[in-house]
Write a protein that holds these residues in place. Structure first.
Motif, PDB file in Angstrom:
ATOM      1  N   LYS A  49      -3.920-101.526 -86.202  1.00  0.00           N
ATOM      2  CA  LYS A  49      -4.927-100.490 -86.437  1.00  0.00           C
ATOM      3  C   LYS A  49      -6.301-101.131 -86.525  1.00  0.00           C
ATOM      4  N   TYR A  50      -7.315-100.359 -86.199  1.00  0.00           N
ATOM      5  CA  TYR A  50      -8.692-100.831 -86.262  1.00  0.00           C
ATOM      6  C   TYR A  50      -9.524 -99.853 -87.086  1.00  0.00           C
ATOM      7  N   PHE A  51     -10.276-100.442 -88.045  1.00  0.00           N
ATOM      8  CA  PHE A  51     -11.185 -99.620 -88.830  1.00  0.00           C
ATOM      9  C   PHE A  51     -12.624-100.067 -88.628  1.00  0.00           C
ATOM     10  N   SER A  52     -12.859-101.360 -88.738  1.00  0.00           N
ATOM     11  CA  SER A  52     -14.203-101.885 -88.594  1.00  0.00           C
ATOM     12  C   SER A  52     -14.102-103.395 -88.481  1.00  0.00           C
ATOM     13  N   GLY A  53     -15.246-104.039 -88.247  1.00  0.00           N
ATOM     14  CA  GLY A  53     -15.258-105.493 -88.228  1.00  0.00           C
ATOM     15  C   GLY A  53     -14.875-106.068 -86.885  1.00  0.00           C
ATOM     16  N   ASP A  54     -14.139-107.144 -86.913  1.00  0.00           N
ATOM     17  CA  ASP A  54     -13.734-107.844 -85.690  1.00  0.00           C
ATOM     18  C   ASP A  54     -13.089-106.876 -84.712  1.00  0.00           C
ATOM     19  N   THR A  55     -13.607-106.874 -83.499  1.00  0.00           N
ATOM     20  CA  THR A  55     -13.132-105.878 -82.531  1.00  0.00           C
ATOM     21  C   THR A  55     -11.812-106.253 -81.886  1.00  0.00           C
ATOM     22  N   LEU A  56     -11.350-107.467 -82.107  1.00  0.00           N
ATOM     23  CA  LEU A  56     -10.042-107.887 -81.606  1.00  0.00           C
ATOM     24  C   LEU A  56      -9.081-107.873 -82.791  1.00  0.00           C
ATOM     25  N   VAL A  57      -8.083-107.029 -82.698  1.00  0.00           N
ATOM     26  CA  VAL A  57      -7.166-106.818 -83.809  1.00  0.00           C
ATOM     27  C   VAL A  57      -5.790-107.367 -83.444  1.00  0.00           C
ATOM     28  N   GLN A  58      -5.227-108.109 -84.362  1.00  0.00           N
ATOM     29  CA  GLN A  58      -3.884-108.652 -84.142  1.00  0.00           C
ATOM     30  C   GLN A  58      -2.862-107.746 -84.815  1.00  0.00           C
ATOM     31  N   GLY A  59      -1.735-107.586 -84.161  1.00  0.00           N
ATOM     32  CA  GLY A  59      -0.692-106.749 -84.728  1.00  0.00           C
ATOM     33  C   GLY A  59       0.634-107.458 -84.786  1.00  0.00           C
ATOM     34  N   ILE A  60       1.667-106.668 -84.962  1.00  0.00           N
ATOM     35  CA  ILE A  60       3.005-107.246 -85.030  1.00  0.00           C
ATOM     36  C   ILE A  60       3.552-107.457 -83.631  1.00  0.00           C
ATOM     37  N   LYS A  61       4.614-108.236 -83.541  1.00  0.00           N
ATOM     38  CA  LYS A  61       5.342-108.463 -82.288  1.00  0.00           C
ATOM     39  C   LYS A  61       4.470-109.113 -81.216  1.00  0.00           C
ATOM     40  N   GLY A  62       3.412-109.799 -81.607  1.00  0.00           N
ATOM     41  CA  GLY A  62       2.572-110.506 -80.640  1.00  0.00           C
ATOM     42  C   GLY A  62       1.557-109.636 -79.914  1.00  0.00           C
ATOM     43  N   PHE A  63       1.382-108.401 -80.331  1.00  0.00           N
ATOM     44  CA  PHE A  63       0.421-107.505 -79.700  1.00  0.00           C
ATOM     45  C   PHE A  63      -0.968-107.674 -80.300  1.00  0.00           C
ATOM     46  N   GLU A  64      -1.960-107.375 -79.490  1.00  0.00           N
ATOM     47  CA  GLU A  64      -3.335-107.325 -79.945  1.00  0.00           C
ATOM     48  C   GLU A  64      -4.027-106.169 -79.234  1.00  0.00           C
ATOM     49  N   ALA A  65      -5.133-105.745 -79.793  1.00  0.00           N
ATOM     50  CA  ALA A  65      -5.906-104.675 -79.157  1.00  0.00           C
ATOM     51  C   ALA A  65      -7.378-104.978 -79.335  1.00  0.00           C
ATOM     52  N   GLU A  66      -8.153-104.570 -78.374  1.00  0.00           N
ATOM     53  CA  GLU A  66      -9.593-104.798 -78.420  1.00  0.00           C
ATOM     54  C   GLU A  66     -10.332-103.482 -78.407  1.00  0.00           C
ATOM     55  N   PHE A  67     -11.179-103.308 -79.398  1.00  0.00           N
ATOM     56  CA  PHE A  67     -12.021-102.127 -79.497  1.00  0.00           C
ATOM     57  C   PHE A  67     -13.307-102.387 -78.737  1.00  0.00           C
ATOM     58  N   LYS A  68     -13.646-101.485 -77.812  1.00  0.00           N
ATOM     59  CA  LYS A  68     -14.902-101.588 -77.068  1.00  0.00           C
ATOM     60  C   LYS A  68     -15.639-100.271 -77.220  1.00  0.00           C
ATOM     61  N   SER A  69     -16.660-100.319 -78.061  1.00  0.00           N
ATOM     62  CA  SER A  69     -17.423 -99.109 -78.348  1.00  0.00           C
ATOM     63  C   SER A  69     -18.096 -98.558 -77.106  1.00  0.00           C
ATOM     64  N   SER A  70     -18.632 -99.448 -76.278  1.00  0.00           N
ATOM     65  CA  SER A  70     -19.382 -99.019 -75.091  1.00  0.00           C
ATOM     66  C   SER A  70     -18.501 -98.268 -74.101  1.00  0.00           C
ATOM     67  N   GLN A  71     -17.204 -98.548 -74.148  1.00  0.00           N
ATOM     68  CA  GLN A  71     -16.272 -97.897 -73.233  1.00  0.00           C
ATOM     69  C   GLN A  71     -15.385 -96.882 -73.931  1.00  0.00           C
ATOM     70  N   SER A  72     -15.594 -96.706 -75.224  1.00  0.00           N
ATOM     71  CA  SER A  72     -14.727 -95.804 -76.017  1.00  0.00           C
ATOM     72  C   SER A  72     -13.261 -96.105 -75.734  1.00  0.00           C
ATOM     73  N   SER A  73     -12.940 -97.387 -75.803  1.00  0.00           N
ATOM     74  CA  SER A  73     -11.570 -97.786 -75.467  1.00  0.00           C
ATOM     75  C   SER A  73     -10.965 -98.639 -76.568  1.00  0.00           C
ATOM     76  N   PHE A  74      -9.664 -98.645 -76.588  1.00  0.00           N
ATOM     77  CA  PHE A  74      -8.908 -99.441 -77.557  1.00  0.00           C
ATOM     78  C   PHE A  74      -7.624 -99.842 -76.851  1.00  0.00           C
ATOM     79  N   ASN A  75      -7.714-100.820 -75.959  1.00  0.00           N
ATOM     80  CA  ASN A  75      -6.589-101.197 -75.114  1.00  0.00           C
ATOM     81  C   ASN A  75      -5.662-102.189 -75.805  1.00  0.00           C
ATOM     82  N   LEU A  76      -4.403-101.992 -75.591  1.00  0.00           N
ATOM     83  CA  LEU A  76      -3.363-102.829 -76.189  1.00  0.00           C
ATOM     84  C   LEU A  76      -2.950-103.905 -75.201  1.00  0.00           C
TER      85      LEU A  76
END
Lengths: 117, 116
Positions: A49-76
């Motif tokens: 999950k992403y709330f604020s701060g670092d736009t690259l978020v690490q998750g479980i099972k080796g997944f990560e997601a990047e928040f890009k405000s300019s593109q309104s995207s949150f790709n896994l």
């Protein structure tokens, strides 16, 4: 209109290949962002999950997601997919504030991931 | 690890019949939710419940639906008179009351409701 979009209904990758699942949102203000996974016969499990701060978020099972405000995207993403990653993946949002939203999740359509050996 | 449980896993009913779907949320959680997913469609919010009352409901959650927390552990969804279009997977979720809207919602495995 406010929405969460997952453009890819079905993605097929080979085991060991990299993976990117797309998610775009359309809201007046950036919502809280989530990725859930649903394996057959299982409930929805939170990956990250992403709330604020670092736009690259690490998750479980080796997944990560990047928040890009300019593109309104949150790709896994995952650098190397395992056969056990085959499942359906859902992007979801919660509004940050306002109204009477008590943290309800609004989901995208889901992306089914198939992994070839 | 604590988990949300739901019973039954599959319910088949005749149109017009009443059904009750049951959920046991995680024990120290205070917010409870029902969502549903019609086959091939998005997971949709139905209702949220806090402090023994509905805090929010969607347009789907009409007078045919009701929720209840009859005791300290169960959280139920009742559909009074089922329609064919109520056929779906119903998910229960719960969350703690700590960080607010950022808290993780934990989902149960779902109940597949089939209305004939």
């Amino acid at each position: 209109a406010q929405s969460v979009t997952q453009p890819d209904i079905h993605i097929t990758v080979s085991e060991g290949a990299s993976l990117e699942l797309r998610c775009n949102y359309s809201y007046g203000a950036t919502p809280y962002l989530f990725w859930y996974v649903q394996s057959p016969g299982q409930g929805l499990q939170l990956l990250l999950k992403y709330f604020s701060g670092d736009t690259l978020v690490q998750g479980i099972k080796g997944f990560e997601a990047e928040f890009k405000s300019s593109q309104s995207s949150f790709n896994l993403r995952k650098p190397s997919v395992h056969w056990s990653d085959a499942a359906e993946y859902f992007c979801a949002v919660v509004l940050r504030a306002g109204g009477t939203s008590y943290g309800k999740l609004t989901f995208g359509q889901g992306t089914i991931l198939t992994v070839h050996p | 690890e604590p988990e949300v449980t739901q019973t039954p896993s599959h319910q088949v009913t005749q149109m017009g019949q009443e059904v009750i779907l049951r959920c046991v949320p995680i024990s120290n959680h205070l917010y409870f939710y029902w969502y549903r997913q019609i086959l091939g469609q998005k997971v949709e919010f139905l209702v949220s419940f806090y402090n023994n009352e509905i805090s929010e409901k969607s347009e789907i959650f009409d007078d045919q639906f009701s929720v209840e927390r009859p005791d300290g552990s169960n959280f139920t969804l009742k559909i009074r008179s089922t329609k064919l279009e109520d056929s779906a997977m119903y998910f229960c979720a719960s969350r703690a009351l700590t960080g607010g809207r950022t808290d993780t919602q934990y989902f149960g495995p779902g109940t597949r409701l089939t209305v004939l």
